[in-house]
Design a protein around this motif. Structure first.
Motif, PDB file in Angstrom:
ATOM      1  N   MET A 205       1.904   9.281   1.766  1.00 36.87           N
ATOM      2  CA  MET A 205       2.050  10.598   2.390  1.00 36.87           C
ATOM      3  C   MET A 205       1.173  10.729   3.636  1.00 36.87           C
ATOM      4  O   MET A 205       1.600  11.269   4.660  1.00 36.87           O
ATOM      5  CB  MET A 205       1.692  11.680   1.376  1.00 36.87           C
ATOM      6  N   LEU A 206      -0.047  10.215   3.557  1.00 32.87           N
ATOM      7  CA  LEU A 206      -0.945  10.313   4.699  1.00 32.87           C
ATOM      8  C   LEU A 206      -0.462   9.430   5.842  1.00 32.87           C
ATOM      9  O   LEU A 206      -0.571   9.798   7.017  1.00 32.87           O
ATOM     10  CB  LEU A 206      -2.363   9.919   4.286  1.00 32.87           C
ATOM     11  N   TRP A 207       0.085   8.264   5.528  1.00 30.63           N
ATOM     12  CA  TRP A 207       0.615   7.368   6.569  1.00 30.63           C
ATOM     13  C   TRP A 207       1.779   8.034   7.297  1.00 30.63           C
ATOM     14  O   TRP A 207       1.831   8.029   8.533  1.00 30.63           O
ATOM     15  CB  TRP A 207       1.065   6.053   5.929  1.00 30.63           C
ATOM     16  N   LEU A 208       2.711   8.616   6.541  1.00 32.85           N
ATOM     17  CA  LEU A 208       3.849   9.294   7.169  1.00 32.85           C
ATOM     18  C   LEU A 208       3.381  10.480   8.014  1.00 32.85           C
ATOM     19  O   LEU A 208       3.863  10.682   9.150  1.00 32.85           O
ATOM     20  CB  LEU A 208       4.835   9.756   6.099  1.00 32.85           C
ATOM     21  N   ALA A 209       2.459  11.272   7.471  1.00 26.56           N
ATOM     22  CA  ALA A 209       1.964  12.421   8.223  1.00 26.56           C
ATOM     23  C   ALA A 209       1.234  11.985   9.483  1.00 26.56           C
ATOM     24  O   ALA A 209       1.329  12.639  10.537  1.00 26.56           O
ATOM     25  CB  ALA A 209       1.027  13.248   7.338  1.00 26.56           C
ATOM     26  N   THR A 210       0.512  10.863   9.413  1.00 21.94           N
ATOM     27  CA  THR A 210      -0.209  10.362  10.575  1.00 21.94           C
ATOM     28  C   THR A 210       0.749   9.883  11.650  1.00 21.94           C
ATOM     29  O   THR A 210       0.515  10.098  12.850  1.00 21.94           O
ATOM     30  CB  THR A 210      -1.150   9.217  10.154  1.00 21.94           C
TER      31      THR A 210
ATOM     32  N   PRO B 167       0.806  -1.238   0.000  1.00 20.94           N
ATOM     33  CA  PRO B 167       0.000   0.000   0.000  1.00 20.94           C
ATOM     34  C   PRO B 167       0.829   1.273   0.000  1.00 20.94           C
ATOM     35  O   PRO B 167       0.360   2.320  -0.453  1.00 20.94           O
ATOM     36  CB  PRO B 167      -0.826  -0.122   1.282  1.00 20.94           C
ATOM     37  N   LEU B 168       2.066   1.216   0.491  1.00 14.85           N
ATOM     38  CA  LEU B 168       2.905   2.404   0.515  1.00 14.85           C
ATOM     39  C   LEU B 168       3.320   2.846  -0.884  1.00 14.85           C
ATOM     40  O   LEU B 168       3.865   3.947  -1.048  1.00 14.85           O
ATOM     41  CB  LEU B 168       4.149   2.156   1.375  1.00 14.85           C
TER      42      LEU B 168
ATOM     43  N   TRP C 183      -5.269  16.175  -1.436  1.00 10.89           N
ATOM     44  CA  TRP C 183      -5.903  14.965  -1.949  1.00 10.89           C
ATOM     45  C   TRP C 183      -7.257  15.292  -2.581  1.00 10.89           C
ATOM     46  O   TRP C 183      -8.091  15.955  -1.977  1.00 10.89           O
ATOM     47  CB  TRP C 183      -6.086  13.957  -0.811  1.00 10.89           C
ATOM     48  N   GLN C 184      -7.472  14.813  -3.772  1.00 10.48           N
ATOM     49  CA  GLN C 184      -8.747  14.980  -4.457  1.00 10.48           C
ATOM     50  C   GLN C 184      -9.401  13.607  -4.595  1.00 10.48           C
ATOM     51  O   GLN C 184      -8.984  12.786  -5.414  1.00 10.48           O
ATOM     52  CB  GLN C 184      -8.546  15.629  -5.838  1.00 10.48           C
TER      53      GLN C 184
ATOM     54  N   PRO D 186     -10.342   2.743   2.097  1.00 10.65           N
ATOM     55  CA  PRO D 186     -10.616   2.066   0.821  1.00 10.65           C
ATOM     56  C   PRO D 186     -10.504   2.979  -0.396  1.00 10.65           C
ATOM     57  O   PRO D 186     -10.353   2.485  -1.514  1.00 10.65           O
ATOM     58  CB  PRO D 186     -12.062   1.566   0.990  1.00 10.65           C
ATOM     59  N   ASP D 187     -10.576   4.301  -0.182  1.00  9.52           N
ATOM     60  CA  ASP D 187     -10.430   5.229  -1.302  1.00  9.52           C
ATOM     61  C   ASP D 187      -8.972   5.481  -1.668  1.00  9.52           C
ATOM     62  O   ASP D 187      -8.693   6.087  -2.705  1.00  9.52           O
ATOM     63  CB  ASP D 187     -11.090   6.568  -0.956  1.00  9.52           C
ATOM     64  N   LEU D 188      -8.059   5.051  -0.814  1.00 11.31           N
ATOM     65  CA  LEU D 188      -6.641   5.349  -1.022  1.00 11.31           C
ATOM     66  C   LEU D 188      -5.848   4.184  -1.603  1.00 11.31           C
ATOM     67  O   LEU D 188      -4.754   4.393  -2.106  1.00 11.31           O
ATOM     68  CB  LEU D 188      -6.005   5.779   0.310  1.00 11.31           C
ATOM     69  N   VAL D 189      -6.385   2.955  -1.478  1.00  7.98           N
ATOM     70  CA  VAL D 189      -5.655   1.772  -1.934  1.00  7.98           C
ATOM     71  C   VAL D 189      -6.577   0.900  -2.761  1.00  7.98           C
ATOM     72  O   VAL D 189      -7.800   1.071  -2.754  1.00  7.98           O
ATOM     73  CB  VAL D 189      -5.094   0.961  -0.743  1.00  7.98           C
TER      74      VAL D 189
END
Length: 542
Positions: A36-41, A28-29, A211-212, A151-154
């Motif tokens: 980016m969202l995982w790192l920011a989180t 998924p990365l 993110w769009q 689910p919208d990201l992967v």
């Protein structure tokens, strides 16, 4: 503050059937937005854990009352109890991206305000409790929608590894944040910790802003807020497996909250530690949680969900006894390692149970109810154990909580997590092929009736089977449900249920799952008519 606790991984929308495993747990990365969202989180969670250390330690320096220290945990848990369900409803009916941006702005303002007050020397116990409440309110707003966007990201086959990566990220931050927070407290003071927490939110906000999301297609208008709340609660009430999860959640966290609420008091008053030592203790818990997250897939192959839950609960109870009586720093840290191990095992088991027992259309709301039960138990438990520690002692309070934890394992006999292992809540696209009358959406209430012809010798088995059908109707949004037998024509049974409007009836048809179809097939097997059961739609006069 995207996530501050492992429990927030509960909200991801898992399909009812496990997806095909990705080629690699890190796959998924490769998705740019998820990465980016995982790192920011992770960065945001490190800031959140640093903030927790700063708030707890500041309260210890301002008040020696065990109740006040325990109330920090209560103030952090209460917003989840109050606002998780409304947030879950909002996540189902509004633009999740905009709602998440609002929640990040809320946290940034609250953290910035606490920073200014701390820098000016105006922090009091009341200020700390209010700040903890406001920051946790932001987490309560963001938790259900944050996980619902996964689910919208992967891709679908990457969903399982994506959820595992989120859990891993939470535990990495748990291991780093407390120790780093304790170090910064020692050299710069609480205000710097609070400032870094405020800044850590900006990364998540920036990724969400860039993110769009792909537009979703909805055949029916969004639900209104209060009807959506009622439908979500009806679903939970009519879902036996989900109710079992809620009972087990309350049973564990009511007693397990003592370990978190009284840990700062043990560190400061019993061991005489500074902020650095307290951070090391929390880091040991985080390391245990990371090891637990790594080993859990193998443990799940050897133990059922119920057995794993019982073993982890017993382990957590033993670590609370260690916290009550062991006063050697490193020996206690070794025990706290197993606290983290048991904690992640329980959370993961309950999370999976909640996810598999909630259909996709109501997942955010159902999991918000789960969050409400979790944090409600933590809030009540923290206040109770703090009060006991005030009137008696810290070891007595922890010992009573540990005994309660051992006794709570008996809930496995009545409320099993592995009930109905073949449960399939995938939504059907062809739930009902009957013609749909052209009725104004706002007309209602609507009574729907099905007429069955049943052999006399099957009457008892049929009525028993219809109780499963009652839960299907209630889960779909029915206000009430009944089954009647015609006394003039024995063997004629009429099922009736009422929904609030014709729009709600259309929604009920769209909410049919594979499991609902299986139950319907069992019911129809009793029907002796040449055709399908007769259906009638009765709408209140306009």
């Amino acid at each position: 503050m995207a996530q501050v606790n492992d429990i927030h991984s509960a909200g991801a929308e898992l399909p009812s059937e496990l997806p095909v495993q990705a080629a690699s747990p890190w796959q998924p990365l490769r998705q740019p937005v998820f990465r980016m969202l995982w790192l920011a989180t992770v960065v945001s969670n490190i800031g959140s854990w640093m903030n927790d250390v700063g708030v707890n330690w500041s309260m210890l320096t301002l008040s020696s009352d065990p109740l006040m220290v325990a109330l920090v945990q209560a103030a952090s848990s209460l917003p989840m109890f109050l606002f998780a369900l409304p947030s879950g409803v909002m996540a189902d009916i509004v633009d999740r991206r905009k709602y998440l941006l609002f929640s990040q702005l809320w946290v940034f303002i609250a953290a910035s305000g606490l920073t200014l007050l701390s820098w000016a020397g105006l922090v009091t116990p009341a200020v700390l409790l209010i700040a903890a409440f406001l920051l946790s309110t932001g987490a309560a707003m963001s938790s259900p929608p944050f996980q619902a966007i996964v689910p919208d990201l992967v891709n679908k086959n990457e969903l399982g590894p994506a959820i595992a990566l989120n859990s891993l990220g939470i535990n990495i931050s748990r291991a780093i944040g407390p120790a780093l927070g304790g170090l910064i407290l020692s050299f710069a003071g609480p205000w710097m910790v609070f400032l870094l927490n405020a800044l850590s939110v900006l990364g998540v906000a920036w990724v969400l802003y860039r993110w769009q999301a792909a537009p979703s297609i909805q055949r029916l208008p969004p639900e209104h807020f209060f009807p959506a709340v009622r439908v979500g609660l009806r679903y939970v009430h009519a879902a036996p497996v989900f109710r079992n999860v809620l009972v087990r959640t309350c049973a564990f966290f009511l007693f397990g909250s003592a370990g978190w609420a009284l840990l700062p008091l043990v560190a400061r008053r019993e061991l005489g530690l500074g902020p650095g030592g307290y951070g090391i203790m929390l880091a040991c818990i985080g390391l245990g949680a990371i090891c637990g997250a790594v080993l859990l897939p193998g443990l799940r192959k050897k133990f059922s969900a119920d057995r794993l839950m019982v073993l982890a609960s017993l382990m957590f109870g033993l670590t609370m006894l260690a916290l009550a009586f062991i006063r050697h720093f490193w020996w206690l840290n070794a025990c706290e390692f197993f606290t983290g191990f048991a904690w992640i095992a329980v959370l993961s088991t309950l999370n999976l149970g909640a996810q598999r027992s909630a259909a996709k259309w109501v997942k955010a709301r159902a999991l918000a109810v789960y969050l409400t039960a979790f944090f409600g138990s933590m809030t009540v438990g923290s206040a109770v154990w703090g009060q006991l520690a005030t009137h008696f002692s810290i070891p007595v309070s922890l010992s009573i909580a540990a005994v309660g934890m051992f006794l709570s394992c008996a809930t496995v006999w009545r409320w099993r997590l592995d009930q109905d292992p073949d449960l399939n809540l995938e939504i059907l696209n062809d739930s009902d092929n009957s013609p749909v009358p052209d009725v104004h959406h706002n007309r209602g209430p609507v009574m729907v009736s099905y007429e069955y012809r049943i052999r006399p010798e099957d009457a008892h088995d049929f009525t028993v089977c219809m109780q499963d059908m009652r839960r299907v109707r209630r889960r779909g949004g029915a206000i009430n449900w009944s089954i009647y037998e015609d006394v003039l024509q024995p063997g004629i049974f009429v099922e009736t249920f009422v929904v609030g409007s014709w729009m709600e009836h259309l929604r009920e048809k769209e909410r049919y799952t594979m499991n609902d179809r299986k139950i319907q097939s069992r019911v129809y097997a009793f029907h002796q008519g040449e055709n399908m059961p007769d259906v009638r739609y009765l709408v209140a006069p306009a």
